[in-house]
Every structure is written in C-alpha cells, then in structure tokens.
Scaffold this active site. Sequence first.
Site, mmCIF file in Angstrom:
data_model
loop_
_atom_site.group_PDB
_atom_site.id
_atom_site.type_symbol
_atom_site.label_atom_id
_atom_site.label_comp_id
_atom_site.label_asym_id
_atom_site.label_seq_id
_atom_site.Cartn_x
_atom_site.Cartn_y
_atom_site.Cartn_z
ATOM 1 C CB SER A 106 -0.861 0.036 1.260
ATOM 2 O OG SER A 106 -0.076 0.435 2.377
ATOM 3 C CG ASP A 107 1.680 5.815 -1.106
ATOM 4 O OD1 ASP A 107 2.591 5.854 -0.257
ATOM 5 O OD2 ASP A 107 1.630 6.612 -2.053
ATOM 6 C CE1 TYR A 108 5.166 6.813 6.035
ATOM 7 C CE2 TYR A 108 3.115 7.524 7.049
ATOM 8 C CZ TYR A 108 4.477 7.277 7.126
ATOM 9 O OH TYR A 108 5.132 7.500 8.303
#
Length: 715
Positions: free
Chosen positions: A260-262
């Site tokens: 995932s992104d942050y």
Amino acid sequence: MDIKKLLKKMTLDQKIAQLCQFNARCLLPDVTGEITGPAKALDLTKEDIAYCGSTLTFADANSMIEVQKKHLELDPNKIPLLFMHDVIHGYRTLYPIQLALGASWDADIVKECSRMSARESAAGGVHVTFSPMVDLVRDARWGRCMESCGEDPYLNSVMARAQVEGFQGNLDSDEDICACVKHFAAYGAAEGGRDYNTVDMSEYNLRENYLAAYKSAVEAGAQMIMASFNTINGVPAIANKWLLKDVLRDEWGFDKPVISDYAAFAELTAHGYSPDDKESARLALNATADIEMMSTCYLKNLRALVEEGKVSEEQIDESVLRILELKDKLGLFENPYRYANPEKEKALALCPEHRAIARKAAQKCAVLLKNDDILPFDKNIKNIAVIGPWSDVGMIGEWPGHGEPEEAVTVIEGIKNALASSNVTMAKGCEGVLNELPDDKRINEAVKTAKEADAVILCVGEHSKQSGEAHSRADINLSPAQARLVKEVCSANKNTVCVLFCGRPIVLTDIIDTVPAIFVAWQPGTEGGNAIADLIFGNVNFEGRLPMTFPLCVGQVPIYYSQMSTGRPQLQPDQIYCSRYIDCPNEPLFPFGYGLSYTSFEISSPVLSQAQMDKNDTVVVSAKVKNTGGVSGKAVVQLYIRDLFASRTRPVKELKGFTKVALEAGEEKEVSFEITEKDLAFYGASGNFEAEAGDFHIFLALDSTSKDFVTLNLK
Ligand code: BGC
C-alpha cells in the site's frame, strides 16, 4: 530456504505481522525494552515488533545492520526484515528529477542514473526502492509531475523499463536492488491536479494511456507494485479488486508483492469506502494487497476476520508466501545484511564517477526554449552577474534521499568553476516564495548588478520544495516578484539568459517575449551548477526535448498533444462554433517534444517501404535528417501515428518511437523505424488490443506539431 515449510511453522499472528511495514524507528525498542515513541503511537506490542515483515526509511548501512540484528534476536523464526527506502532520483549523489529524465529522451542515461543509485543504496542496506514512479501526468498543477517522466504513455513506458533495468540488473550483484513500481494506478490523473484527489476515467482511457507504463515496468521484471492513494471510478486502489486482482495479477500475471502507499489502508475510511479498520483489512486482503505500510488494519484485525470466517487463512498464506519468496530470492535467509557495507557506502557517496553521471544527465535533460542568438556565452566574458533567488541554492529535487542541498553545485559555483578569471557578482532580487510581491529595493539592486555586467544568468522558477508530494499549485505562473525581476533585468541587460528551475511546466507567457534566451534546468541534482555552466558556455550542446506540454495559460490544463479531434475541431482561427476558448488559443506555449539547440535541423518528408500492409508485415518508414547549422548536435527524431477512423475515436497523434541522431555541422543521415501491427493497435470496441483495418498517417518529426505525414493502409 524451504519457504513452504517455514510457513507451516508460523503462527497466525506471525503470518499477519509479516504483512506489516513500519518505519525503522518503530522497530528498535529503547534500552529498557519499553515500547516508546512512534511504535507506541501505532500501539505496537513486543510481538508485533518481533514478527514484523519489513521496514521503511532508515538512515544508512550502520542503522540497517543494527535494526536487522535486533530483529533477528527477537524473531523466533529468524525471518529477516526487508528494508525499503525512497531512492527516487538518487541516494546520496543526486541526479535530475524524473520529469527531467523524461526530457532527456535517452533511455541509456536514465538507466545509468538508476544503476548509480542502486549501487549507492545497495551498499546502504536498501533491498527495495519505492521507484520508479511512472504515473502519467497531463495536469501541470499536480505537484508530483516532478516524479513522472511526463504526459506520454510511450515515453513513460520506455523510461519505466530503463529504470527497472537500471535498479535491478539481474538481481544478483551487490549493485542491484528491487524496483517497486508506483503508484498503481492513475494517481497522476487527480481531479484539478490536487494531490490525493479523486480519479474518474473510462476504462478505455485508463488502458490506453495510464496503465501502459506500469505494464512496461511489470514486463521488465519489477519485483513489487505500490497501489496508489486515489480512488479509480469510485473504488480506492488498495481495495480495488478489479485493478489488483483481475488486471494486475490475472491479466498481467504479476505474482509478486503489492504494497500500500503510506497509511492508505486506514484512509479507506476517510474515502468513505469502509466504516472501520476491520472492514478495510477485509477489503484490501480480498483485493490481494500484501503489505500494509504504516497503518495497522491487518495487524489489529486479520485474526478476528479469520476467526469469524470473513477471510481465510489461505488468503493470508498467499500474501505471506509472496513476501517470503522475495526474501528468499534476495538471499536474505543466507545473508540478512545482504550488501549493507558502511565503508563501501561512504566510498561511493558523491564519488567522482557518480558525479560524472549526474553531470552528464543534467546536461542531457535541459531543454532550450528560446535563444535570440545570445547563447552560448563567450568564456572570456569579464563581468558576469548571477541574479535571482536560486543563484546560490543547490537544486536537488523533492526526494533527495540522503543528499543535502549544500552538497549540490549551485549556479554561481558552477559559473565560478568554469570561469576562473572572470568577475562574478550576485544579486537575488527576491526571496523566491510562492505568490511573492516585488520589493522595489531588491529589484533595483538586481537591475544595478545586471547593468554593471557584460552578461547575466538569471535563475528563476520553483525551488525543489515547491513541487512534489502534497505540493499542487493552482497558479503555475512565476510569482509577481519573479516576473518583474525577469522583465526588469532583461531590459537592463540584453545579454541575459534565464535558467528555469521547476518540477512541472510553468506558464511563461508573461515573460517569454522579454527574455532573449531561456532554458529549463528542472531540478538538476548534485552537479546542476556545473552542467548549467557547461551548457551556457557551449562545452556541450542542448539535446533535451519537452516531455510535457508547457501551457499558454493555466486554464488550458490538462493539456497534452495526443488529444482527440472532437466533432468540431478548430480548423480556422476565426471559427466560432468549434472546440476552442474565446479568450485564449488552443495551442500551448511550447509543445510536447519541443526543444532547440545551438544548431538547427531539418527533416525530409517520411517515406514508406510499402504503402499497404497486412497484419503480419513489417513496414519501414524513413526520412533524412540534416544538421543545417554551424556546430555538431543531436536531433531527436520522433515517430508519430494517427489512426484516421476506428471503432473508438483515436488521438490526433501518438508517439510510437524516437531516436537521437548525432550530426556534425552540415551532415545528413537517414533514420528509419519499423512499424508492425502492434504500433497500430489499441483497445477497440471489441475490448481486445488489436489494430483495425484502414488508413494511418505516419509522421517523422522534430516535435509533436508536424503536419508532414505519409499514409499507410492496413488491410
Ligand atoms: C508517497 C510514496 C512513498 C511513500 C513512502 C508516500 O507518502 O506517496 O510515493 O513511496 O510515502 O515514503
């Protein structure tokens, strides 16, 4: 390592924690063994820390070794952590930002830059870089233009492959790291150019334009994919089963980890897509997302979801296996520290060989937009003034890795290095902050400095921190202070070249008639000032071309060359009921593919080896390109096609190939490209990627505005 056997040994909690990624600072309990600081904020337990699968953002080889050592002491299964880092446009030696690399139209230098940073960061203990970012972007307001190679699917795909190959090599030497391609998908199409905003587009547009570069990176062997923050047609990417499972895994055959992104798992709630972290975990796992970065939806909820029968342990096993396989492939079970080597890391940082690559890249990426015969400057100039807010600032871009602005060569330093015997003066003229208003006193000082000099180098545009993540702009003009500085300095001294620093296209309409010469230096990295001096004094010639359209005004964006015709294209300037603005032309200030040099080129009309082709034929299109100026230079020959009629409307022009041709003054060479069905294919009404019979216009051109074509018929 027998991964399957290892998996059998692991408890459910250990498996779940393999899917979690936390900042390296979270994984070092303090000396008392207490959970404090960032780990406490995430509510991590000692077990979570002991079982965790990967980490991001750490200082250097020494800290990598320390974190890995501690982790192996704690983890009962002795599974090494994967270390990930944002090595975007360099680790310590910084090369130009990706938008600049797009402007090089040179896959070899792009690959060389990625190799250089793989070499430096592998010694720093990095296993995976969150790069390349290959998001197509057509809206100059978006801050993250700077991380992308621009507006075109073909150019982006070529550069995506070059970066993956550069980072990864064969993944078998101490100079190789894994590439994590991001941000899947279409993050660059955020509405209004506002970061993290909604993306809503047809599947046709998505497949034709936006997915191309990710696919190219996957085909080049990228080892990981990062899902984006945005929604696509109502579904956030990290929970988008159609995108991650149907397209990425089933259609493209990608069987490696998706991250995932942050904190994007937790953000599913803010999106209004999932009421709580538990549901977010279920949705993401069902979409086959493997690693959760910096939030705890999986960690805190997967056990309960398994117990309630809402997800299966087999689903978790599949994700864990993908992660363990990567660790095994990298040889981490044999050597958890892999290539981390503090001495080598130190020796490579800013080493002469890497500086040379960074300098060459910055030279190749600069784009000359205008030159009223004042450049190149004579090296014997006595008095030279460097003016503008960025005269003495190291422009290293928004993802500087472990590099510092102070380590970069500024313009004034570069000029002094090049001209040991000249008198170099400096005046800033303004601060360089956004929306800054002119200060008469500072402008007058700059004008005085300009008047006293024989030539002026005027450094304006954006600071590295004025583009990048969360740095979208609604107004992409120069600030009032910079615009006035440019006008006044240029009228005070006609021997003025403007150096434009930027991480996106800037609207230059207000100043373009006043400046005698201007070039785009982007954010050029560690060797920026030296490369700029090389160009200004003609040690090297300009060879960059725009990878993104430079608009005439901000109201034109999104603007890109490969638009559709519309039912009412504007054919005459005075036409009224056509697709146009009543207060501004449709044409940009500078088109995609444009760029000048210290010489001039001409290209002849394209010629085909055959005017008609079958689907299995290969047709050759060729033309003669000539250097009609007085010095050697490189022409960038661009192959465009137009499909005249099809089951879905097609762009007025599409880039399908390019090549750089080095030519001495007066020299002429023939250039040719092969055209096969693949170059004419698209996602038509049938849903298949194939070419449809009919006529195609074929252009060989020096930028995207050419009207000189030859017709090819596909039977
Ligand atoms: C960015 C990513 C980056 C990640 C980790 C996010 O905010 O969108 O591009 O890789 O942070 O630093």
